[in-house]
Design an enzyme around this catalytic site. Structure first.
Site, PDB file in Angstrom:
ATOM      1  N   GLY A 282      -8.458   4.342  -7.973  1.00 45.68           N
ATOM      2  CA  GLY A 282      -7.161   3.692  -7.829  1.00 45.68           C
ATOM      3  C   GLY A 282      -6.241   4.369  -6.840  1.00 45.68           C
ATOM      4  N   VAL A 283      -4.976   4.467  -7.222  1.00 40.32           N
ATOM      5  CA  VAL A 283      -3.944   5.073  -6.369  1.00 40.32           C
ATOM      6  C   VAL A 283      -4.314   6.512  -6.009  1.00 40.32           C
ATOM      7  CG1 VAL A 283      -1.539   5.870  -6.350  1.00 40.32           C
ATOM      8  CG2 VAL A 283      -2.087   3.601  -7.212  1.00 40.32           C
ATOM      9  N   ASP A 284      -4.798   7.254  -6.990  1.00 44.35           N
ATOM     10  CA  ASP A 284      -5.149   8.661  -6.792  1.00 44.35           C
ATOM     11  C   ASP A 284      -6.183   8.814  -5.673  1.00 44.35           C
ATOM     12  OD1 ASP A 284      -5.311  11.415  -7.243  1.00 44.35           O
ATOM     13  OD2 ASP A 284      -6.461  11.218  -9.097  1.00 44.35           O
TER      14      ASP A 284
ATOM     15  N   SER B  63       0.324   4.788 -14.810  1.00 49.18           N
ATOM     16  CA  SER B  63      -0.491   4.576 -16.012  1.00 49.18           C
ATOM     17  C   SER B  63      -0.916   3.142 -16.275  1.00 49.18           C
ATOM     18  CB  SER B  63       0.196   5.131 -17.275  1.00 49.18           C
ATOM     19  OG  SER B  63       0.057   6.522 -17.339  1.00 49.18           O
ATOM     20  N   THR B  64      -0.532   2.186 -15.425  1.00 53.89           N
ATOM     21  CA  THR B  64      -0.843   0.785 -15.726  1.00 53.89           C
ATOM     22  C   THR B  64      -2.182   0.317 -15.157  1.00 53.89           C
ATOM     23  OG1 THR B  64       0.418  -0.033 -13.819  1.00 53.89           O
ATOM     24  CG2 THR B  64       1.589   0.146 -15.918  1.00 53.89           C
ATOM     25  N   GLY B  65      -2.849   1.154 -14.428  1.00 47.35           N
ATOM     26  CA  GLY B  65      -4.171   0.795 -13.897  1.00 47.35           C
ATOM     27  C   GLY B  65      -5.260   1.239 -14.860  1.00 47.35           C
TER      28      GLY B  65
ATOM     29  N   ASP C 168       0.849  -1.186   0.000  1.00 50.45           N
ATOM     30  CA  ASP C 168       0.000   0.000   0.000  1.00 50.45           C
ATOM     31  C   ASP C 168       0.891   1.245   0.000  1.00 50.45           C
ATOM     32  OD1 ASP C 168      -1.721   2.124   0.585  1.00 50.45           O
ATOM     33  OD2 ASP C 168      -2.762   1.060   2.194  1.00 50.45           O
TER      34      ASP C 168
ATOM     35  N   ASN D 124      -4.972  12.140 -12.220  1.00 54.24           N
ATOM     36  CA  ASN D 124      -5.576  12.622 -13.456  1.00 54.24           C
ATOM     37  C   ASN D 124      -5.253  14.105 -13.579  1.00 54.24           C
ATOM     38  OD1 ASN D 124      -7.678  14.214 -12.132  1.00 54.24           O
ATOM     39  ND2 ASN D 124      -8.652  12.271 -11.659  1.00 54.24           N
TER      40      ASN D 124
END
Length: 173
Positions: free
Chosen positions: A31-33, A116-118, A9, A23
């Site tokens: 997601g992470v954001d 960018s992979t999510g 995490d 974004n």
């Protein structure tokens, strides 16, 4: 100099800064954001509102608020469009922009997600070698940089980064 790959995490990592795969509005998302915004608290959103967004491939720094990291470096990665719209070069610019913030603010440790992979759909097997290359380049040019941690979401993501690290020429930092 140390590069560490872990599954875990990102919001729990103690570092000078963690990187938010944001974004362009910088106002939170999925997601992470979303996880970073929830863990940091409403003060992060308030500071992000003052930044006026962020263009793709660039990075902006905020405080970390309730996170164990002192700062958040927000970067906007490319949305995958099949690899024909300079996505790889744009992803490399994200890392370069983050490390420019690291240098400008004298930071010694930084933790990344897989940018960018999510939701943005960048194939992890193409993203991981770019990340490893740019991290190694940062170690070579930033003498104050002591530790970079890449925090991966799943065992498969971790394996992709481990493959990229072992396949890339150079010392495994």
């Amino acid at each position: 100099m140390k590069l560490e790959l872990i599954q875990g995490d990102l919001t729990k990592v103690a570092a000078d800064a963690i990187v938010n795969a944001a974004n362009s509005s910088l106002l939170g998302g999925g997601g992470v954001d979303g996880a970073i915004h929830r863990a940091a608290g409403p003060e992060l959103l308030a500071e992000c509102r003052l930044l006026g967004g962020c263009p793709t491939g660039q990075a902006k720094l905020t405080k970390g608020y309730r996170l164990p990291a002192r700062h958040v470096i927000h970067t906007v990665g490319p949305v995958w469009q099949g690899g024909t719209h300079s996505e790889e070069a744009t992803l490399a610019r994200c890392y370069k922009s983050v490390f420019a913030q690291v240098q400008a603010h004298g930071l010694r440790s930084v933790a990344f997600p897989s940018i960018s992979t999510g939701r943005f759909g960048f194939p992890i097997d193409r993203a991981a070698p770019i990340a490893v290359r740019e991290i190694r380049a940062a170690f070579a040019r930033l003498p104050q940089l002591e530790k970079v941690t890449v925090v991966l979401f799943s065992p498969w993501d971790l394996e992709a980064y481990q493959r990229a690290l072992s396949a890339a020429p150079g010392e495994n930092v």
